[in-house]
Design a protein around this motif. Sequence first.
Motif, PDB file in Angstrom:
ATOM      1  N   GLY A 341       0.820  -1.200   0.000  1.00 52.29           N
ATOM      2  CA  GLY A 341       0.000   0.000   0.000  1.00 52.29           C
ATOM      3  C   GLY A 341       0.856   1.254   0.000  1.00 52.29           C
ATOM      4  N   TYR A 342       0.209   2.397   0.232  1.00 55.20           N
ATOM      5  CA  TYR A 342       0.921   3.678   0.263  1.00 55.20           C
ATOM      6  C   TYR A 342       0.276   4.581   1.321  1.00 55.20           C
ATOM      7  CZ  TYR A 342      -3.069   5.104  -2.725  1.00 55.20           C
ATOM      8  OH  TYR A 342      -4.325   5.341  -3.237  1.00 55.20           O
ATOM      9  N   PRO A 343       0.978   5.596   1.843  1.00 49.84           N
ATOM     10  CA  PRO A 343       2.223   6.146   1.298  1.00 49.84           C
ATOM     11  C   PRO A 343       3.510   5.511   1.834  1.00 49.84           C
ATOM     12  CG  PRO A 343       1.427   7.551   3.064  1.00 49.84           C
ATOM     13  CD  PRO A 343       0.390   6.470   2.899  1.00 49.84           C
ATOM     14  N   PHE A 344       3.426   4.680   2.883  1.00 49.96           N
ATOM     15  CA  PHE A 344       4.645   4.221   3.551  1.00 49.96           C
ATOM     16  C   PHE A 344       4.958   2.748   3.356  1.00 49.96           C
ATOM     17  CE2 PHE A 344       3.086   7.809   6.274  1.00 49.96           C
ATOM     18  CZ  PHE A 344       4.083   8.703   5.939  1.00 49.96           C
ATOM     19  N   GLY A 345       4.083   2.003   2.695  1.00 52.16           N
ATOM     20  CA  GLY A 345       4.331   0.575   2.509  1.00 52.16           C
ATOM     21  C   GLY A 345       4.343  -0.191   3.811  1.00 52.16           C
ATOM     22  N   LYS A 346       3.446   0.162   4.728  1.00 55.33           N
ATOM     23  CA  LYS A 346       3.362  -0.530   6.025  1.00 55.33           C
ATOM     24  C   LYS A 346       2.962  -1.997   5.824  1.00 55.33           C
ATOM     25  CE  LYS A 346       3.819   3.155   8.774  1.00 55.33           C
ATOM     26  NZ  LYS A 346       4.849   3.297   9.832  1.00 55.33           N
ATOM     27  N   THR A 347       3.440  -2.845   6.726  1.00 58.48           N
ATOM     28  CA  THR A 347       3.082  -4.264   6.688  1.00 58.48           C
ATOM     29  C   THR A 347       2.045  -4.562   7.760  1.00 58.48           C
ATOM     30  OG1 THR A 347       4.831  -4.868   8.249  1.00 58.48           O
ATOM     31  CG2 THR A 347       5.402  -4.847   5.897  1.00 58.48           C
ATOM     32  N   ALA A 348       1.526  -5.780   7.766  1.00 61.38           N
ATOM     33  CA  ALA A 348       0.503  -6.180   8.738  1.00 61.38           C
ATOM     34  C   ALA A 348       0.975  -5.947  10.174  1.00 61.38           C
ATOM     35  CB  ALA A 348       0.140  -7.653   8.529  1.00 61.38           C
ATOM     36  N   ALA A 349       2.249  -6.238  10.417  1.00 61.74           N
ATOM     37  CA  ALA A 349       2.788  -6.082  11.772  1.00 61.74           C
ATOM     38  C   ALA A 349       2.818  -4.623  12.221  1.00 61.74           C
ATOM     39  CB  ALA A 349       4.202  -6.667  11.835  1.00 61.74           C
ATOM     40  N   GLU A 350       2.762  -3.714  11.256  1.00 68.48           N
ATOM     41  CA  GLU A 350       2.861  -2.286  11.570  1.00 68.48           C
ATOM     42  C   GLU A 350       1.511  -1.573  11.573  1.00 68.48           C
ATOM     43  OE1 GLU A 350       6.938  -0.775   9.626  1.00 68.48           O
ATOM     44  OE2 GLU A 350       5.675  -1.904   8.201  1.00 68.48           O
ATOM     45  N   LEU A 351       0.423  -2.289  11.280  1.00 68.73           N
ATOM     46  CA  LEU A 351      -0.893  -1.675  11.181  1.00 68.73           C
ATOM     47  C   LEU A 351      -1.801  -2.173  12.302  1.00 68.73           C
ATOM     48  CD1 LEU A 351      -1.307  -2.006   7.311  1.00 68.73           C
ATOM     49  CD2 LEU A 351      -0.967   0.133   8.583  1.00 68.73           C
ATOM     50  N   ASN A 352      -2.248  -1.255  13.148  1.00 74.91           N
ATOM     51  CA  ASN A 352      -3.111  -1.649  14.265  1.00 74.91           C
ATOM     52  C   ASN A 352      -4.569  -1.753  13.812  1.00 74.91           C
ATOM     53  OD1 ASN A 352      -4.198   0.998  14.315  1.00 74.91           O
ATOM     54  ND2 ASN A 352      -2.620   1.686  15.750  1.00 74.91           N
ATOM     55  N   GLU A 353      -5.435  -2.130  14.734  1.00 75.44           N
ATOM     56  CA  GLU A 353      -6.823  -2.384  14.358  1.00 75.44           C
ATOM     57  C   GLU A 353      -7.553  -1.137  13.823  1.00 75.44           C
ATOM     58  OE1 GLU A 353     -10.019  -5.265  16.189  1.00 75.44           O
ATOM     59  OE2 GLU A 353     -10.061  -3.367  17.310  1.00 75.44           O
ATOM     60  N   PRO A 354      -7.454   0.036  14.487  1.00 74.45           N
ATOM     61  CA  PRO A 354      -8.138   1.210  13.935  1.00 74.45           C
ATOM     62  C   PRO A 354      -7.666   1.567  12.525  1.00 74.45           C
ATOM     63  CG  PRO A 354      -7.542   1.604  16.219  1.00 74.45           C
ATOM     64  CD  PRO A 354      -6.850   0.334  15.810  1.00 74.45           C
ATOM     65  N   GLU A 355      -6.358   1.402  12.269  1.00 74.58           N
ATOM     66  CA  GLU A 355      -5.838   1.687  10.928  1.00 74.58           C
ATOM     67  C   GLU A 355      -6.391   0.687   9.908  1.00 74.58           C
ATOM     68  OE1 GLU A 355      -1.809   3.405  13.029  1.00 74.58           O
ATOM     69  OE2 GLU A 355      -1.735   1.479  11.980  1.00 74.58           O
ATOM     70  N   ARG A 356      -6.548  -0.553  10.310  1.00 70.96           N
ATOM     71  CA  ARG A 356      -7.132  -1.573   9.429  1.00 70.96           C
ATOM     72  C   ARG A 356      -8.622  -1.287   9.198  1.00 70.96           C
ATOM     73  NH1 ARG A 356      -4.358  -7.377  10.839  1.00 70.96           N
ATOM     74  NH2 ARG A 356      -2.255  -6.609  11.249  1.00 70.96           N
ATOM     75  N   ILE A 357      -9.290  -0.836  10.244  1.00 76.09           N
ATOM     76  CA  ILE A 357     -10.708  -0.479  10.112  1.00 76.09           C
ATOM     77  C   ILE A 357     -10.873   0.649   9.089  1.00 76.09           C
ATOM     78  CG2 ILE A 357     -12.660   0.625  11.297  1.00 76.09           C
ATOM     79  CD1 ILE A 357     -11.798  -0.921  13.834  1.00 76.09           C
ATOM     80  N   MET A 358     -10.047   1.681   9.215  1.00 78.02           N
ATOM     81  CA  MET A 358     -10.154   2.820   8.304  1.00 78.02           C
ATOM     82  C   MET A 358      -9.957   2.405   6.855  1.00 78.02           C
ATOM     83  SD  MET A 358     -11.022   5.544   9.921  1.00 78.02           S
ATOM     84  CE  MET A 358     -10.724   6.625   8.552  1.00 78.02           C
ATOM     85  N   ALA A 359      -9.029   1.489   6.615  1.00 77.18           N
ATOM     86  CA  ALA A 359      -8.782   1.012   5.249  1.00 77.18           C
ATOM     87  C   ALA A 359     -10.029   0.325   4.688  1.00 77.18           C
ATOM     88  CB  ALA A 359      -7.583   0.067   5.229  1.00 77.18           C
ATOM     89  N   CYS A 360     -10.641  -0.511   5.483  1.00 78.80           N
ATOM     90  CA  CYS A 360     -11.829  -1.248   5.036  1.00 78.80           C
ATOM     91  C   CYS A 360     -13.035  -0.325   4.867  1.00 78.80           C
ATOM     92  CB  CYS A 360     -12.166  -2.367   6.020  1.00 78.80           C
ATOM     93  SG  CYS A 360     -11.028  -3.766   5.973  1.00 78.80           S
ATOM     94  N   ILE A 361     -13.230   0.572   5.824  1.00 79.50           N
ATOM     95  CA  ILE A 361     -14.381   1.473   5.758  1.00 79.50           C
ATOM     96  C   ILE A 361     -14.249   2.429   4.572  1.00 79.50           C
ATOM     97  CG2 ILE A 361     -15.584   3.363   6.915  1.00 79.50           C
ATOM     98  CD1 ILE A 361     -16.261   0.667   8.111  1.00 79.50           C
ATOM     99  N   ASP A 362     -13.033   2.885   4.293  1.00 76.66           N
ATOM    100  CA  ASP A 362     -12.818   3.771   3.141  1.00 76.66           C
ATOM    101  C   ASP A 362     -13.221   3.071   1.842  1.00 76.66           C
ATOM    102  OD1 ASP A 362     -11.722   6.169   1.798  1.00 76.66           O
ATOM    103  OD2 ASP A 362     -10.170   4.792   1.093  1.00 76.66           O
ATOM    104  N   ILE A 363     -12.832   1.809   1.720  1.00 77.81           N
ATOM    105  CA  ILE A 363     -13.197   1.028   0.532  1.00 77.81           C
ATOM    106  C   ILE A 363     -14.708   0.811   0.484  1.00 77.81           C
ATOM    107  CG2 ILE A 363     -12.987  -1.241  -0.572  1.00 77.81           C
ATOM    108  CD1 ILE A 363     -10.118  -1.362   0.672  1.00 77.81           C
ATOM    109  N   TYR A 364     -15.287   0.429   1.616  1.00 78.49           N
ATOM    110  CA  TYR A 364     -16.737   0.172   1.680  1.00 78.49           C
ATOM    111  C   TYR A 364     -17.525   1.422   1.274  1.00 78.49           C
ATOM    112  CZ  TYR A 364     -21.287  -1.372   3.420  1.00 78.49           C
ATOM    113  OH  TYR A 364     -22.615  -1.719   3.508  1.00 78.49           O
ATOM    114  N   GLN A 365     -17.133   2.569   1.833  1.00 74.43           N
ATOM    115  CA  GLN A 365     -17.835   3.813   1.526  1.00 74.43           C
ATOM    116  C   GLN A 365     -17.684   4.175   0.044  1.00 74.43           C
ATOM    117  OE1 GLN A 365     -19.944   5.609   3.199  1.00 74.43           O
ATOM    118  NE2 GLN A 365     -20.094   7.314   1.752  1.00 74.43           N
ATOM    119  N   ALA A 366     -16.468   4.051  -0.485  1.00 70.60           N
ATOM    120  CA  ALA A 366     -16.219   4.406  -1.884  1.00 70.60           C
ATOM    121  C   ALA A 366     -17.026   3.533  -2.843  1.00 70.60           C
ATOM    122  CB  ALA A 366     -14.733   4.291  -2.186  1.00 70.60           C
TER     123      ALA A 366
END
Length: 410
Positions: A341-366
Amino acid sequence: MKEELSIDIIGLAGACSYALDCIEAELVNIKNKHGKRVAYISICMAEYWKIEGDELQDLAMCALLHDNALTQYISEELKKDSVINCKKDLSEKKTNLHCIYGEKNITKIPFKTDVSNVILYHHEHADGTGPFQKKWNEIPLFARIIHLADTIDIIGNNMESGNNSWNFICQFLLKNKDGLFDSECVNAFLHAFTHSESFMCLNDGSFETKLWEIIPRQKQVFDWKTCKNVADFFAKIVDYKSSFTRRHSIGVAEKAAFFAQYIGYDSINVQKIYLAGALHDIGKMAVGNEILEKPDKLTDDEFSKMKNHAGYTYLILSEVNDFEEIRDWAAFHHEKLNGKGYPFGKTAAELNEPERIMACIDIYQALTEDRPYKKGLSHEKTCEMLDDMAQKGFVDSDISKKIRECFGGI
């Protein structure tokens, strides 16, 4: 909800002013930090009247957000005309509309003093020849101050720094005394800036440090209603940037908060995730609409510029004190668990639950929202696509499943 969230509201206004500057730069070639320079000039002038404390902070807030309705104004009014006419209209016949919109929007911000009509009349002339034909004694002092500061910064922006520009500004003010500007405000400016060197800090950038020294960045405690109003204020500015995404930020904020409540988050974290959702696309203010609204497939270069918006969100929100958590929840919405992903190329180990939620909700809303070029997808079809993304290692599969449950009955 009885718990309250503490926010650096003046810092958030400063961060937003940068985003607004990006929009203004597209139209009238105003360089970055216009809002902050207007705020600095304004608070320096305020010393003439011995304005201090809450009043001074509210003046700074109004100055930082004086053009808060710029994206709304462009979207609702200027796009009816050609782009060529935008610059003319911004400075002439329709100025009163962006003031009207801005005055209404600003009511969502929790000021400590009465700032009624400050944004509404910030383009009025002392002699009554402005958009509303109000004379100086009918205009709030803060509006008069911001009008002069705004005009002077625009003039200074279009000139080379040095004694010549300073002399021109002084002559311009004296020539327009009791015309564009009332004599009190002209005197206040010349009292605050007594010589060329005192004004030059606006060009070398040192003024920003001085701005925050004069206006302390004290956090304010907001209840849920006030926090939501603040979030909605900023989301509206972002969403009006493009007709393609008129309610996207508000939609993400509402769904992220609803989902967070659904899975058991406490009220403080629900408020934080709502705010993150409202601000997640603030970086799009720095991306041109020729890219945001291009009907065809983006070129590699255009897509690279589009991806920068998440990085801009990170940079813009980094200006706010003690906002790192909300900033990350907002800015990492395009990161993927597989590190692609972008902008930082974070991995699963670096992404907490709220950040994962935001990714999914952004896609769902779009996917579910209507846009000018497509009809929104159904809940079921959207969830199928999210599940497919989860299988590919893009998003969190547990969150995808819970989204199906959470929004299935709506």
